[in-house]
Design an enzyme around this catalytic site. Structure first.
Site, PDB file in Angstrom:
ATOM      1  N   HIS A 108      14.386  -7.642  10.509  1.00 12.56           N
ATOM      2  CA  HIS A 108      15.912  -7.039  10.080  1.00 12.56           C
ATOM      3  C   HIS A 108      17.067  -7.148  11.075  1.00 12.56           C
ATOM      4  O   HIS A 108      17.931  -6.198  10.774  1.00 12.56           O
ATOM      5  CB  HIS A 108      15.519  -5.436   9.824  1.00 12.56           C
ATOM      6  CG  HIS A 108      14.799  -5.358   8.560  1.00 12.56           C
ATOM      7  ND1 HIS A 108      14.095  -4.103   8.173  1.00 12.56           N
ATOM      8  CD2 HIS A 108      14.186  -6.026   7.516  1.00 12.56           C
ATOM      9  CE1 HIS A 108      13.366  -4.185   7.213  1.00 12.56           C
ATOM     10  NE2 HIS A 108      13.410  -5.405   6.657  1.00 12.56           N
ATOM     11  N   GLY A 174       3.973   3.297  12.301  1.00 11.48           N
ATOM     12  CA  GLY A 174       5.182   3.965  12.225  1.00 11.48           C
ATOM     13  C   GLY A 174       6.315   3.374  11.029  1.00 11.48           C
ATOM     14  O   GLY A 174       7.364   3.504  11.172  1.00 11.48           O
ATOM     15  N   THR A 175       5.581   2.934   9.784  1.00  9.30           N
ATOM     16  CA  THR A 175       6.366   2.677   8.736  1.00  9.30           C
ATOM     17  C   THR A 175       6.216   3.268   7.474  1.00  9.30           C
ATOM     18  O   THR A 175       4.821   3.180   7.333  1.00  9.30           O
ATOM     19  CB  THR A 175       6.411   0.839   8.773  1.00  9.30           C
ATOM     20  OG1 THR A 175       7.289   0.673   7.534  1.00  9.30           O
ATOM     21  CG2 THR A 175       5.198   0.465   8.701  1.00  9.30           C
TER      22      THR A 175
HETATM   23  P1  OAD Z   1      11.092   5.120   7.820  1.00  6.43           P
HETATM   24  O1  OAD Z   1      11.747   6.193   8.198  1.00  6.43           O
HETATM   25  O2  OAD Z   1      10.776   4.863   6.250  1.00  6.43           O
HETATM   26  O3  OAD Z   1       9.551   5.616   7.848  1.00  6.43           O
HETATM   27  C1  OAD Z   1       9.054   5.965   9.480  1.00  6.43           C
HETATM   28  C2  OAD Z   1       7.680   6.247   9.393  1.00  6.43           C
HETATM   29  O4  OAD Z   1       7.177   6.536  10.772  1.00  6.43           O
HETATM   30  C3  OAD Z   1       7.152   7.494   8.525  1.00  6.43           C
HETATM   31  O5  OAD Z   1       6.130   6.986   7.777  1.00  6.43           O
HETATM   32  C4  OAD Z   1       6.622   8.430   9.509  1.00  6.43           C
HETATM   33  O6  OAD Z   1       5.549   9.105   8.984  1.00  6.43           O
HETATM   34  C5  OAD Z   1       6.244   7.744  10.772  1.00  6.43           C
HETATM   35  N1  OAD Z   1       6.595   8.327  11.962  1.00  6.43           N
HETATM   36  C6  OAD Z   1       7.682   9.203  12.368  1.00  6.43           C
HETATM   37  N2  OAD Z   1       7.294   9.509  13.580  1.00  6.43           N
HETATM   38  C7  OAD Z   1       6.320   9.207  13.926  1.00  6.43           C
HETATM   39  C8  OAD Z   1       5.528   8.928  15.318  1.00  6.43           C
HETATM   40  N3  OAD Z   1       5.841   9.502  16.347  1.00  6.43           N
HETATM   41  N4  OAD Z   1       4.498   8.079  15.459  1.00  6.43           N
HETATM   42  C9  OAD Z   1       3.879   7.563  14.396  1.00  6.43           C
HETATM   43  N5  OAD Z   1       4.559   7.472  13.047  1.00  6.43           N
HETATM   44  C10 OAD Z   1       5.589   8.191  13.058  1.00  6.43           C
HETATM   45  O7  OAD Z   1      11.034   3.774   8.458  1.00  6.43           O
HETATM   46  P2  OAD Z   1      10.667   2.227   8.174  1.00  6.43           P
HETATM   47  O8  OAD Z   1       9.428   2.207   7.273  1.00  6.43           O
HETATM   48  O9  OAD Z   1      10.739   1.634   9.600  1.00  6.43           O
HETATM   49  O10 OAD Z   1      15.871  -1.277   6.878  1.00  6.43           O
HETATM   50  O11 OAD Z   1      11.739   1.830   7.358  1.00  6.43           O
HETATM   51  C11 OAD Z   1      12.004   0.586   6.991  1.00  6.43           C
HETATM   52  C12 OAD Z   1      13.361  -0.141   6.755  1.00  6.43           C
HETATM   53  O12 OAD Z   1      14.081   0.969   5.937  1.00  6.43           O
HETATM   54  C13 OAD Z   1      14.318  -0.139   8.032  1.00  6.43           C
HETATM   55  O13 OAD Z   1      13.850  -1.139   8.645  1.00  6.43           O
HETATM   56  C14 OAD Z   1      15.560   0.024   7.677  1.00  6.43           C
HETATM   57  C15 OAD Z   1      15.454   1.173   6.515  1.00  6.43           C
HETATM   58  O14 OAD Z   1      16.141   1.106   5.412  1.00  6.43           O
HETATM   59  C16 OAD Z   1      16.992  -1.523   7.016  1.00  6.43           C
HETATM   60  O15 OAD Z   1      18.111  -1.225   7.433  1.00  6.43           O
HETATM   61  C17 OAD Z   1      17.269  -2.921   6.401  1.00  6.43           C
END
Ligand code: OAD
Length: 232
Positions: A108, A174-175
Site C-alpha cells: 500500500h 494484525g489485519t
Molecule cells: P484494520 O484497522 O482494519 O484492522 C486492524 C486489526 O488489528 C484488527 O483486526 C484488530 O483486531 C487487530 N489489532 C489491533 N491491535 C492489535 C494488537 N496489539 N495485536 C494484534 N492485532 C491487533 O487495519 P488493516 O487490516 O491493516 O489501506 O487495514 C487494511 C487497510 O485498510 C490499510 O492498509 C488501509 C486501510 O484502509 C489503505 O489506506 C489503502
C-alpha cells in the site's frame, strides 16, 4: 524435509503497540476521517492540502514511533529461518525496517516515499510534504504521497502472488481482512495447500478461512510463534 516457505502479511494491528492507530478499531483512523476525504485520488484532486496534511501527520507520528517485539521477531525470523520468508505489509509506516527487516514489500506504499504523479519518479519524502512540490527528475509540480489510495492498484502484486503460490505457511498478523486484494491472500495460500494462521486481537472478517488462530496482542503472539518456527 526442506525448511518451509513462509509468507507473512501484516496490517495496522502489528503497529498498534508502537502507538500508531489502526483503521477500524474503536476510535481508529476511519472513525476520525472519511476515506473519501483523505484516501482516494478524487480527494487529492479536490483538496490536496487536506490529503497532504493527513499524511504529513501520519508521517510525523510514524517517524517518532519505535518498533515493538512483533516487528523485531519477524526480522529475526527473516534473518535466521533456512527457507524463504516473504514479508508483505499493508502498513505505510517503516516499523518493520526499523525492527531490522531487510526486505519489506509495501503493497500500500510508504510514508517515507514521494511519488511524481507526472513521471512516476520516487524519492525520499520530507517529513512535511508541500502541495505542488516539484519532482526532482521532471520538475513538474506534481509530488504526492507514495500511498496506494482506494481505487488504485496495490504495488508488487506479481511478486506477492509468486510467493503465495509457493507458500507452505501463510500468516496474517494484525489485519481485519476487510481490504482486498490482501484479504484474499489466505484463500490463495489455501489453494496451494499452505497452512494458514491468523494472529489478531479480534478475529478478522475472514477468520473462518484460517487453519489456526492465535488470538492476542502481536507483541505476545508473534515472538512465541517465531521461536516455535526457528526451533524447527
Ligand atoms: P484494520 O484497522 O482494519 O484492522 C486492524 C486489526 O488489528 C484488527 O483486526 C484488530 O483486531 C487487530 N489489532 C489491533 N491491535 C492489535 C494488537 N496489539 N495485536 C494484534 N492485532 C491487533 O487495519 P488493516 O487490516 O491493516 O489501506 O487495514 C487494511 C487497510 O485498510 C490499510 O492498509 C488501509 C486501510 O484502509 C489503505 O489506506 C489503502
Amino acid at each position: 524435509m526442506s525448511a518451509p516457505s513462509i509468507v507473512i502479511l501484516t496490517g495496522a494491528g502489528i503497529s498498534a503497540e508502537s502507538g500508531l492507530g489502526t483503521f477500524r478499531d474503536e476510535g481508529g483512523l476511519w472513525a476520525q476521517h472519511r476515506i473519501e476525504d483523505v484516501a482516494t485520488p478524487e480527494a487529492f484532486a479536490r483538496n490536496p492540502q487536506l490529503v497532504v496534511d493527513f499524511y504529513n501527520a501520519r508521517r510525523t507520528q510514524a517517524h517518532a514511533a519505535t518498533p515493538n517485539a512483533a516487528h523485531v521477531a519477524i526480522a529475526r525470523l527473516q534473518a535466521n529461518h533456512a527457507g524463504p520468508v516473504t514479508l508483505v505489509t499493508q502498513n505505510v509506516d517503516d516499523l518493520h525496517e526499523k525492527g531490522g527487516s531487510q526486505d519489506v514489500i509495501h503493497m500500500h506504499g510508504a510514508l517515507t516515499s514521494a511519488l511524481c504523479a507526472t513521471c512516476d519518479n520516487r524519492w525520499p519524502a520530507p517529513l512535511t510534504m508541500a502541495v505542488g512540490a516539484a519532482c526532482p527528475r521532471c520538475n513538474a509540480p506534481a509530488a504526492r504521497p507514495d500511498i496506494v489510495w482506494f481505487g488504485e492498484i496495490p504495488y508488487h502484486m506479481e511478486r506477492i502472488e509468486r510467493a503465495l503460490s509457493a507458500a507452505d505457511i501463510f500468516v496474517a498478523i494484525g489485519t481485519s481482512g476487510n481490504v482486498y486484494p490482501a484479504a484474499g491472500f489466505v484463500q490463495m495460500a489455501r489453494h496451494v495447500g499452505a497452512r494458514t494462521i491468523e494472529m489478531n486481537l479480534d478475529p478478522g472478517e475472514n477468520a473462518g478461512l484460517f487453519d489456526e488462530t492465535r488470538p492476542g496482542k502481536a507483541s505476545d503472539t508473534v515472538p512465541v510463534w517465531v521461536e516455535t518456527v526457528l526451533a524447527g
